[in-house]
Design an enzyme around this catalytic site. Structure first.
Site, PDB file in Angstrom:
ATOM      1  CD  GLU A  42      -2.797   1.291   2.383  1.00 20.54           C
ATOM      2  OE1 GLU A  42      -2.807   0.394   3.246  1.00 20.54           O
ATOM      3  OE2 GLU A  42      -3.516   2.314   2.420  1.00 20.54           O
ATOM      4  NE  ARG A 273       4.053  -8.169  10.463  1.00 16.62           N
ATOM      5  CZ  ARG A 273       3.469  -7.329   9.584  1.00 16.62           C
ATOM      6  NH1 ARG A 273       2.461  -7.732   8.857  1.00 16.62           N
ATOM      7  NH2 ARG A 273       3.899  -6.091   9.461  1.00 16.62           N
ATOM      8  CE  LYS A 283       3.147  -0.009   4.814  1.00 11.57           C
ATOM      9  NZ  LYS A 283       2.612  -0.026   3.441  1.00 11.57           N
TER      10      LYS A 283
HETATM   11  P1  ATP Z   1       0.906  -1.616   7.602  1.00 11.65           P
HETATM   12  O1  ATP Z   1       2.170  -1.566   8.419  1.00 11.65           O
HETATM   13  O2  ATP Z   1       0.509  -0.297   7.039  1.00 11.65           O
HETATM   14  O3  ATP Z   1      -0.191  -2.441   8.182  1.00 11.65           O
HETATM   15  P2  ATP Z   1       2.042  -3.569   5.889  1.00 11.65           P
HETATM   16  O4  ATP Z   1       3.337  -3.500   6.616  1.00 11.65           O
HETATM   17  O5  ATP Z   1       1.231  -4.793   5.882  1.00 11.65           O
HETATM   18  O6  ATP Z   1       1.142  -2.373   6.276  1.00 11.65           O
HETATM   19  P3  ATP Z   1       1.811  -3.473   3.020  1.00 11.65           P
HETATM   20  O7  ATP Z   1       2.173  -2.345   2.144  1.00 11.65           O
HETATM   21  O8  ATP Z   1       0.413  -3.904   3.078  1.00 11.65           O
HETATM   22  O9  ATP Z   1       2.356  -3.069   4.432  1.00 11.65           O
HETATM   23  O10 ATP Z   1       2.759  -4.715   2.749  1.00 11.65           O
HETATM   24  C1  ATP Z   1       3.051  -5.227   1.480  1.00 11.65           C
HETATM   25  C2  ATP Z   1       3.477  -6.647   1.617  1.00 11.65           C
HETATM   26  O11 ATP Z   1       4.587  -6.751   2.490  1.00 11.65           O
HETATM   27  C3  ATP Z   1       2.385  -7.524   2.180  1.00 11.65           C
HETATM   28  O12 ATP Z   1       2.311  -8.703   1.409  1.00 11.65           O
HETATM   29  C4  ATP Z   1       2.819  -7.807   3.576  1.00 11.65           C
HETATM   30  O13 ATP Z   1       2.374  -9.073   3.997  1.00 11.65           O
HETATM   31  C5  ATP Z   1       4.349  -7.731   3.471  1.00 11.65           C
HETATM   32  N1  ATP Z   1       4.944  -7.344   4.752  1.00 11.65           N
HETATM   33  C6  ATP Z   1       4.664  -6.236   5.467  1.00 11.65           C
HETATM   34  N2  ATP Z   1       5.345  -6.233   6.621  1.00 11.65           N
HETATM   35  C7  ATP Z   1       6.094  -7.358   6.633  1.00 11.65           C
HETATM   36  C8  ATP Z   1       7.015  -7.934   7.565  1.00 11.65           C
HETATM   37  N3  ATP Z   1       7.316  -7.334   8.727  1.00 11.65           N
HETATM   38  N4  ATP Z   1       7.602  -9.111   7.242  1.00 11.65           N
HETATM   39  C9  ATP Z   1       7.303  -9.719   6.076  1.00 11.65           C
HETATM   40  N5  ATP Z   1       6.450  -9.235   5.166  1.00 11.65           N
HETATM   41  C10 ATP Z   1       5.833  -8.070   5.434  1.00 11.65           C
END
Ligand code: ATP
Ligand code: MG
Length: 565
Positions: A42, A273, A283
């Site tokens: 996003e 994650r 974020k």
């Molecule tokens: P927010 O922190 O705003 O909830 P998010 O960290 O999930 O959002 P996105 O932009 O939705 O951010 O993430 C894009 C992709 O990165 C998604 O497929 C998500 O699963 C993956 N992702 C996000 N954070 C992690 C993490 N800490 N470890 C592994 N993958 C991640």
């Protein structure tokens, strides 16, 4: 990225559980033998090291199995999104060493999603609810207690259609109405209890402007976007496990409408994650640090963002290797940040040029060294890599050494400089301290020593047993520099798990600025982001804030892991 660029580890690892699924699907000829993944950020913030783990997975699968990986911006919430983030995300993915086939936006599918929602309304599978989000939440029930039906659940199709159009026309204030899927208010999976699938947002969208006022929710956009694009393996993190049945349900609905798509269907898979000690990956919270000026920006070298890590001196290879080492599982874990530090240390040990820098200088005068004499000594650029060659360093009568390398009344085991004790000056001579000059307040202003001319590096006498070796620079042949020393962003191991406001947990010593450092002249031509090892101190890189007259260095990581001994 071609496989020639991969390290041995990257080529020889055993398969993770998702790769095993892919291999099996290929063997069974699922989806016509096609492999298609996507990385779906996003655009509401900069990418962090957690995203790197997802990127390595999504792009790695397509690269290793002859597939395609697209970049898809999940831009369904205009109030939080911006093109600044779109641009930074593209830059960071490429920096990490990956390239997408196509760039897509969920907003490209707004019309298709709208049409699909209209079809759900027309078949009695969705309705407009006018209750507040609080009331809707209260009616949800609990996993063991069924929810209650909304009084609006059985509106007529005509009324639902009219109101849905109004939701998109700008007449309906935000929060006044939502579109809900009519599924099952008693389902043990809470996501089936008539989930909200559309809401009203008046903020203009960074791509579609004011065209839409009704926006699809994540659960109504993600699986459908995967479907429209032809994604086969929709890989995400474990928090989406509970969303998977809903993902499948909407895909089933779509498939009913599109019999021409045959056996094709996208499937969601989840891995753990990345959580790292002494930092956080939210974020929203990282944005707060930026907005409140608690860090200098998204690229502050203390931040776990990719842009921050890059400025700090991390290389893409070190991050990929780190991701490879921690692997992918189905269990949440907290990874020690020391592992990430180990990875960059190993990488820079192999590639960083060794130079001399004195961070907290005190003058050392060699009283028996001829005034005005300048000797050019040879310094090895990298003992790990002969091909990196050597460079010259100037040796003179007046030098700088590290203030902490001198002690007037030293304990027995102090092997650095103290009156009467011989120490070696790296690449140069053995010297012995003869005295000091102090200011009125007792601060040492100058240290005096004699050098032994027969102990020049390379001469037989240079092998004399001396316990300490110090780094130094020539007063005349060195340059002033600022050095920024970094430490962990937070004081506690897992700030996200603490009750206290996370801003109270910031480490006030995460940044120490040393303005009076001196570095050898070799560094005059160093360019932003160039890596060096400051001998005996650590790995540093040139900060982009450097200007012609003023070099600024960031400490990427210390030479040794002092915290985990
Ligand atoms: P927010 O922190 O705003 O909830 P998010 O960290 O999930 O959002 P996105 O932009 O939705 O951010 O993430 C894009 C992709 O990165 C998604 O497929 C998500 O699963 C993956 N992702 C996000 N954070 C992690 C993490 N800490 N470890 C592994 N993958 C991640
Ligand atoms: Mg997300």
């Amino acid at each position: 990225m071609s496989t020639e660029n991969l390290t041995n580890e990257e080529n020889n690892k055993s398969l993770n559980f998702i790769e095993e699924i892919v291999v099996k699907d290929l063997a069974e000829g699922k989806n016509g033998g096609r492999i298609q993944t996507r990385f779906p950020p996003e655009p509401n913030g900069y990418l962090h090291i957690g995203h790197a783990k997802a990127i390595c997975m999504d792009f790695g699968i397509s690269r290793n199995y002859g597939g395609v990986c697209n970049l898809r911006f999940d831009d369904t919430n205009p109030s939080k999104e911006d093109v600044e983030y779109v641009d930074s995300i593209m830059e960071d993915i490429q920096w990490l060493g990956f390239n997408w086939k196509n760039v897509y936006y969920a907003s490209d599918y707004f019309q298709q999603l709208w049409d699909f929602a209209v079809q759900l309304i027309q078949t009695g599978k969705a309705y407009i609810d006018e209750q507040s989000s609080e009331t809707i939440a209260q009616q949800k029930g609990t996993p063991t207690r069924p929810g209650t039906h909304s009084p609006y659940r059985d509106r007529s199709i005509e009324e639902n259609l009219a109101l849905f159009n109004k939701m998109n026309s700008g007449e309906i204030p935000e929060g006044a109405m939502v579109l809900r899927a009519k599924i099952d208010m008693a389902n043990p999976n809470m996501h089936f209890r008539d989930p909200v699938i559309y809401r009203v947002i008046h903020h203009p969208h960074h791509r579609t402007g004011a065209k839409w006022k009704a926006y699809p929710m994540y659960d109504f956009a993600h699986g459908q976007s995967d479907y429209f694009e032809g994604v086969t393996h929709s890989i995400c993190t474990l928090e989406f496990v509970v969303h998977r049945p809903l993902y499948d349900l909407f895909v089933d609905e779509l498939k009913e409408l599109r019999p021409e798509d045959g056996d094709y269907r996208p499937r969601q898979y989840e891995f753990n994650r990345l959580n790292l000690t002494y930092t956080m990956m939210s974020k929203r919270k990282l944005l707060q640090l930026v907005q409140e000026g608690l860090v200098s920006g998204w690229d502050d070298p203390r931040m776990p963002t990719l842009t921050g890590l890059r400025r700090r001196g991390y290389t893409p290879e070190s991050i990929r290797k780190f991701v490879d080492k921690i692997g992918y599982t189905k269990f949440e874990a907290l990874i020690d940040v020391a592992l990430l530090e180990h990875s960059i240390r190993e990488d820079l040990n192999a590639r960083a040029k060794r130079v001399s820098a004195v961070i907290d200088p005190v003058k050392l005068i060699l009283t028996n060294y001829p005034e005005g004499q300048v000797e050019k000594l040879e310094a090895v650029n990298n003992p790990e890599d002969e091909s990196m060659g050597t460079h010259e360093i100037a040796f003179t009568r007046e030098l700088y050494i590290e203030r902490e390398d001198f002690m007037e009344d030293a304990p027995k085991k102090f092997f650095r400089m103290t009156p009467g004790q011989e120490v070696r000056l790296k690449n140069a001579y053995i010297v012995k301290c003869t005295g000091v000059k102090k200011a009125g307040d007792g601060i040492i202003e100058e240290i005096y020593a004699q050098y032994d001319p027969h102990t020049k590096s390379g001469m037989p006498e240079a092998n004399r047993k001396v316990k300490g070796t110090l780094h130094w620079v020539s007063v005349e042949h060195s340059l002033p520099a600022e050095v920024r020393l970094y430490d962990r962003l937070f004081n506690v191991e897992n700030p996200a798990a603490e009750e206290t406001d996370f801003r109270q947990l910031l480490n006030p010593e995460a940044l120490t600025v040393k303005t009076g450092a001196r570095v050898e002249k070799e560094l005059a031509n160093a360019k932003p982001l160039d890596h060096f090892q400051f001998q005996r101190i650590g790995y540093f890189n040139v900060d982009p804030d450097s200007s012609n007259g003023k070099l600024i260095f960031n400490r990427t990581v210390s030479l040794k892991d002092s915290k985990n001994k």
